[in-house]
Design a protein around this motif. Structure first.
Motif, mmCIF file in Angstrom:
data_model
loop_
_atom_site.group_PDB
_atom_site.id
_atom_site.type_symbol
_atom_site.label_atom_id
_atom_site.label_comp_id
_atom_site.label_asym_id
_atom_site.label_seq_id
_atom_site.Cartn_x
_atom_site.Cartn_y
_atom_site.Cartn_z
ATOM 1 N N VAL A 140 0.852 -1.188 0.000
ATOM 2 C CA VAL A 140 0.000 0.000 0.000
ATOM 3 C C VAL A 140 0.889 1.240 0.000
ATOM 4 O O VAL A 140 1.799 1.362 0.824
ATOM 5 C CB VAL A 140 -0.922 0.021 1.233
ATOM 6 C CG1 VAL A 140 -1.682 1.350 1.303
ATOM 7 C CG2 VAL A 140 -1.898 -1.142 1.183
ATOM 8 N N VAL A 141 0.628 2.151 -0.942
ATOM 9 C CA VAL A 141 1.322 3.442 -0.989
ATOM 10 C C VAL A 141 0.226 4.494 -1.059
ATOM 11 O O VAL A 141 -0.424 4.648 -2.092
ATOM 12 C CB VAL A 141 2.256 3.549 -2.206
ATOM 13 C CG1 VAL A 141 2.986 4.886 -2.190
ATOM 14 C CG2 VAL A 141 3.265 2.403 -2.207
ATOM 15 N N THR A 142 0.005 5.210 0.033
ATOM 16 C CA THR A 142 -1.188 6.046 0.122
ATOM 17 C C THR A 142 -0.961 7.342 0.879
ATOM 18 O O THR A 142 -0.028 7.451 1.681
ATOM 19 C CB THR A 142 -2.319 5.252 0.803
ATOM 20 O OG1 THR A 142 -3.519 6.028 0.832
ATOM 21 C CG2 THR A 142 -1.927 4.884 2.232
ATOM 22 N N THR A 143 -1.827 8.296 0.624
ATOM 23 C CA THR A 143 -1.851 9.535 1.400
ATOM 24 C C THR A 143 -2.507 9.289 2.753
ATOM 25 O O THR A 143 -2.215 9.973 3.733
ATOM 26 C CB THR A 143 -2.648 10.619 0.645
ATOM 27 O OG1 THR A 143 -2.060 10.810 -0.648
ATOM 28 C CG2 THR A 143 -2.641 11.939 1.398
ATOM 29 N N PHE A 144 -3.403 8.285 2.786
ATOM 30 C CA PHE A 144 -4.195 8.023 3.998
ATOM 31 C C PHE A 144 -3.448 7.074 4.935
ATOM 32 O O PHE A 144 -3.823 5.908 5.082
ATOM 33 C CB PHE A 144 -5.558 7.456 3.605
ATOM 34 C CG PHE A 144 -6.336 8.393 2.720
ATOM 35 C CD1 PHE A 144 -7.025 9.455 3.266
ATOM 36 C CD2 PHE A 144 -6.349 8.223 1.349
ATOM 37 C CE1 PHE A 144 -7.738 10.336 2.461
ATOM 38 C CE2 PHE A 144 -7.053 9.093 0.533
ATOM 39 C CZ PHE A 144 -7.745 10.152 1.087
ATOM 40 N N ALA A 145 -2.387 7.572 5.542
ATOM 41 C CA ALA A 145 -1.577 6.758 6.454
ATOM 42 C C ALA A 145 -2.198 6.787 7.847
ATOM 43 O O ALA A 145 -1.771 7.549 8.725
ATOM 44 C CB ALA A 145 -0.144 7.271 6.481
ATOM 45 N N ARG A 146 -3.223 5.965 8.033
ATOM 46 C CA ARG A 146 -3.940 5.910 9.302
ATOM 47 C C ARG A 146 -3.871 4.505 9.864
ATOM 48 O O ARG A 146 -3.908 3.523 9.112
ATOM 49 C CB ARG A 146 -5.394 6.330 9.102
ATOM 50 C CG ARG A 146 -5.540 7.768 8.619
ATOM 51 C CD ARG A 146 -6.920 8.028 8.092
ATOM 52 N NE ARG A 146 -7.063 9.414 7.641
ATOM 53 C CZ ARG A 146 -7.969 9.811 6.768
ATOM 54 N NH1 ARG A 146 -8.812 8.933 6.241
ATOM 55 N NH2 ARG A 146 -8.044 11.076 6.402
ATOM 56 N N PRO A 147 -3.782 4.381 11.208
ATOM 57 C CA PRO A 147 -3.682 3.050 11.821
ATOM 58 C C PRO A 147 -4.797 2.101 11.412
ATOM 59 O O PRO A 147 -4.556 0.913 11.190
ATOM 60 C CB PRO A 147 -3.732 3.368 13.322
ATOM 61 C CG PRO A 147 -3.164 4.736 13.432
ATOM 62 C CD PRO A 147 -3.674 5.456 12.211
ATOM 63 N N GLY A 148 -6.022 2.609 11.310
ATOM 64 C CA GLY A 148 -7.128 1.746 10.930
ATOM 65 C C GLY A 148 -6.953 1.155 9.544
ATOM 66 O O GLY A 148 -7.250 -0.023 9.307
ATOM 67 N N TYR A 149 -6.457 1.968 8.612
ATOM 68 C CA TYR A 149 -6.201 1.469 7.259
ATOM 69 C C TYR A 149 -5.076 0.440 7.262
ATOM 70 O O TYR A 149 -5.124 -0.544 6.533
ATOM 71 C CB TYR A 149 -5.851 2.623 6.319
ATOM 72 C CG TYR A 149 -7.028 3.463 5.906
ATOM 73 C CD1 TYR A 149 -8.211 2.867 5.478
ATOM 74 C CD2 TYR A 149 -6.969 4.850 5.933
ATOM 75 C CE1 TYR A 149 -9.300 3.640 5.092
ATOM 76 C CE2 TYR A 149 -8.042 5.628 5.555
ATOM 77 C CZ TYR A 149 -9.209 5.021 5.129
ATOM 78 O OH TYR A 149 -10.285 5.779 4.753
ATOM 79 N N LEU A 150 -4.052 0.689 8.076
ATOM 80 C CA LEU A 150 -2.945 -0.267 8.163
ATOM 81 C C LEU A 150 -3.461 -1.630 8.618
ATOM 82 O O LEU A 150 -3.142 -2.656 8.012
ATOM 83 C CB LEU A 150 -1.886 0.248 9.139
ATOM 84 C CG LEU A 150 -0.794 -0.751 9.541
ATOM 85 C CD1 LEU A 150 -0.011 -1.218 8.331
ATOM 86 C CD2 LEU A 150 0.130 -0.139 10.588
ATOM 87 N N LYS A 151 -4.247 -1.647 9.676
ATOM 88 C CA LYS A 151 -4.760 -2.915 10.199
ATOM 89 C C LYS A 151 -5.619 -3.633 9.167
ATOM 90 O O LYS A 151 -5.511 -4.852 8.987
ATOM 91 C CB LYS A 151 -5.553 -2.673 11.479
ATOM 92 C CG LYS A 151 -4.694 -2.217 12.651
ATOM 93 C CD LYS A 151 -5.532 -2.024 13.912
ATOM 94 C CE LYS A 151 -4.678 -1.606 15.095
ATOM 95 N NZ LYS A 151 -5.471 -1.450 16.333
ATOM 96 N N ARG A 152 -6.482 -2.890 8.480
ATOM 97 C CA ARG A 152 -7.348 -3.503 7.480
ATOM 98 C C ARG A 152 -6.549 -4.016 6.287
ATOM 99 O O ARG A 152 -6.843 -5.084 5.740
ATOM 100 C CB ARG A 152 -8.405 -2.507 7.017
ATOM 101 C CG ARG A 152 -9.457 -2.180 8.084
ATOM 102 C CD ARG A 152 -10.353 -1.046 7.654
ATOM 103 N NE ARG A 152 -11.012 -1.359 6.377
ATOM 104 C CZ ARG A 152 -11.454 -0.428 5.540
ATOM 105 N NH1 ARG A 152 -11.290 0.856 5.812
ATOM 106 N NH2 ARG A 152 -12.053 -0.779 4.423
ATOM 107 N N ALA A 153 -5.532 -3.266 5.873
ATOM 108 C CA ALA A 153 -4.717 -3.691 4.739
ATOM 109 C C ALA A 153 -3.946 -4.966 5.061
ATOM 110 O O ALA A 153 -3.877 -5.892 4.241
ATOM 111 C CB ALA A 153 -3.750 -2.573 4.337
#
Length: 203
Positions: A82-95
């Motif tokens: 994942v390479v994203t502007t939305f560097a949020r913990p929730g997104y990390l866990k889901r990814a």
């Protein structure tokens, strides 16, 4: 040669990433996609060919299908970063739960991105250190799948009747879900609740 797919809905971003990666002698961009559906199609099409994808670089926020849902479908065929502007913990866990092997912000220096690709290709996992630390202190999403859907639709401006019609449920059921979302996010109204969910990477 490490064969790469770039999935990002912004053409300029894809072009910049491609230009940067193509300067590395061991990296080759073999396919591009503007959303999750195209990413799945390209990876599937190239599987078992000389140009099969080794690593997919995927953004999260894309039309039609987001990057996390795409990763869930292609992570068995290739590794995903994942390479994203939305560097949020929730997104990390889901990814990571979807099968991603790495997670980086788009402002990562080019040399670090190239090295991350190589490390993932060698079977390692690469995660932005600050984001990994933050995720240790962030709770998993308390929202059900239906509540997450309703929160997304709320952010898009949908009213209770619109949501009920699109999801084929009663308006009273929608209101109950909205009350639950507000309670779980400790918000004062449904718009605030949906934004809190978005900011935490739960949507």
């Amino acid at each position: 040669m490490i064969r790469i797919l770039l999935a990002d809905d912004q053409h300029l971003i894809r072009g910049a990433l491609k230009a940067l990666l193509q300067t590395e002698s061991d990296l080759s961009v073999v396919a591009e996609a503007s959303d999750g559906i195209e990413a799945i199609r390209e990876v599937t099409k190239l599987t078992e060919t000389p140009q099969s994808v080794d690593i997919a670089l995927i953004d999260i926020d894309m039309p039609r299908m987001n990057g996390i849902d795409a990763i869930a479908q292609i992570s068995q065929r290739c590794k995903c970063l994942v390479v994203t502007t939305f560097a949020r913990p929730g997104y990390l866990k889901r990814a990571l739960a979807a099968g991603a092997s790495g997670f980086l912000a788009k402002d990562t220096p080019p040399e670090q991105l190239a090295e991350a690709i190589r490390r993932i290709h060698n079977g390692l996992r690469v995660i932005d250190p600050a984001l990994a630390e933050a995720s240790l202190f962030t709770a998993d999403s308390p929202l059900t799948d239906r509540e997450a859907d309703i929160a997304r639709m709320t952010l898009q401006g949908a009213q209770t009747s619109d949501i009920a019609a699109q999801l084929h449920i009663a308006k009273g059921t929608v209101r109950n879900h909205i009350s639950s979302i507000i309670a779980k996010t400790d918000a004062s109204n449904r718009i605030e609740a949906a934004r809190i969910a978005l900011d935490n990477g739960w949507l």
